[in-house]
Design an enzyme around this catalytic site. Sequence first.
Site, PDB file in Angstrom:
ATOM      1  N   MET A 116       0.819  -1.219   0.000  1.00  0.00           N
ATOM      2  CA  MET A 116       0.000   0.000   0.000  1.00  0.00           C
ATOM      3  C   MET A 116       0.855   1.272   0.000  1.00  0.00           C
ATOM      4  SD  MET A 116      -3.197   1.267   0.202  1.00  0.00           S
ATOM      5  CE  MET A 116      -4.214  -0.064   0.869  1.00  0.00           C
ATOM      6  N   LYS A 117       1.832   1.336   0.886  1.00  0.00           N
ATOM      7  CA  LYS A 117       2.626   2.564   1.014  1.00  0.00           C
ATOM      8  C   LYS A 117       3.599   2.755  -0.137  1.00  0.00           C
ATOM      9  CE  LYS A 117       6.207   0.483   3.938  1.00  0.00           C
ATOM     10  NZ  LYS A 117       6.894   0.555   5.244  1.00  0.00           N
ATOM     11  N   GLY A 118       3.946   1.671  -0.854  1.00  0.00           N
ATOM     12  CA  GLY A 118       4.839   1.798  -1.989  1.00  0.00           C
ATOM     13  C   GLY A 118       6.227   2.229  -1.600  1.00  0.00           C
TER      14      GLY A 118
END
Length: 248
Positions: free
Chosen positions: A129-131
């Site tokens: 999600m945060k990449g």
Amino acid sequence: MKQGKEQVRPYGDTMDDGAMQLSFTLPLKLDEMSCEAARTLGEQMGLTDVGVTYSRDLGQGFSFFIIYGKYTGSVDISKITVNKVECQKMKKEEVDQFISAKFGRKLNILGACIESDAHTVGIDAIMNMKGYNGHKGLESYHEMNAYNLGAQVSSEDFVAKAIEMKADALLVSQIVTQKNVHLANLTKLTDLLEAESIRDQIILVVGGPRITHELAKELGYDAGFGPNTYAEDVASFVVQEMARRDKK
């Protein structure tokens, strides 16, 4: 050599000075002789004004060196061809819109470090999600079901999960490349997909520090991504390649 626009050489302190830095390990203990061996290697590589700028004893008869020198040659960039992934790079929102318009359903994307590879930094940067570095991972895409299976996933388990989840794309990360183990790992996966008769139904992508698009294609993959790749690079290719296949 007078350099034109297409002739380039390394740059250090002043333009065209050819200055460059190399690092390597020698199977020698650190002493005057091994330092001179490191410097001599630089000269044999064609460098001039070679000096050892850093050295460190690694123990057990090994030493690490950084040498600095100048290269008098140049490279003609007009003669260079690069085999790279061809697609239009889209933003995260554009990818979601593309999926909704072209497919009318969420895409199932599976990612993993396969076989002996336990280094998840690459696949996490693309999937989570945060990449990474301000670029959100595929888990944040509204029109994708992104599943990060983690590290040391056997090719057999990866293929079985792909069948179970009806995967549209498989993303493979290979960081560990000692003795070219990544080549064996990647070949094993394509062989298993072929054996299950699902290779043509799945977009197959591989990424890693020693991965090039050319190598990926040679190994039977649809695309290969090296360093400085973000989720939107991979997502853009996957959705556009799927759309291209649907038109056939």
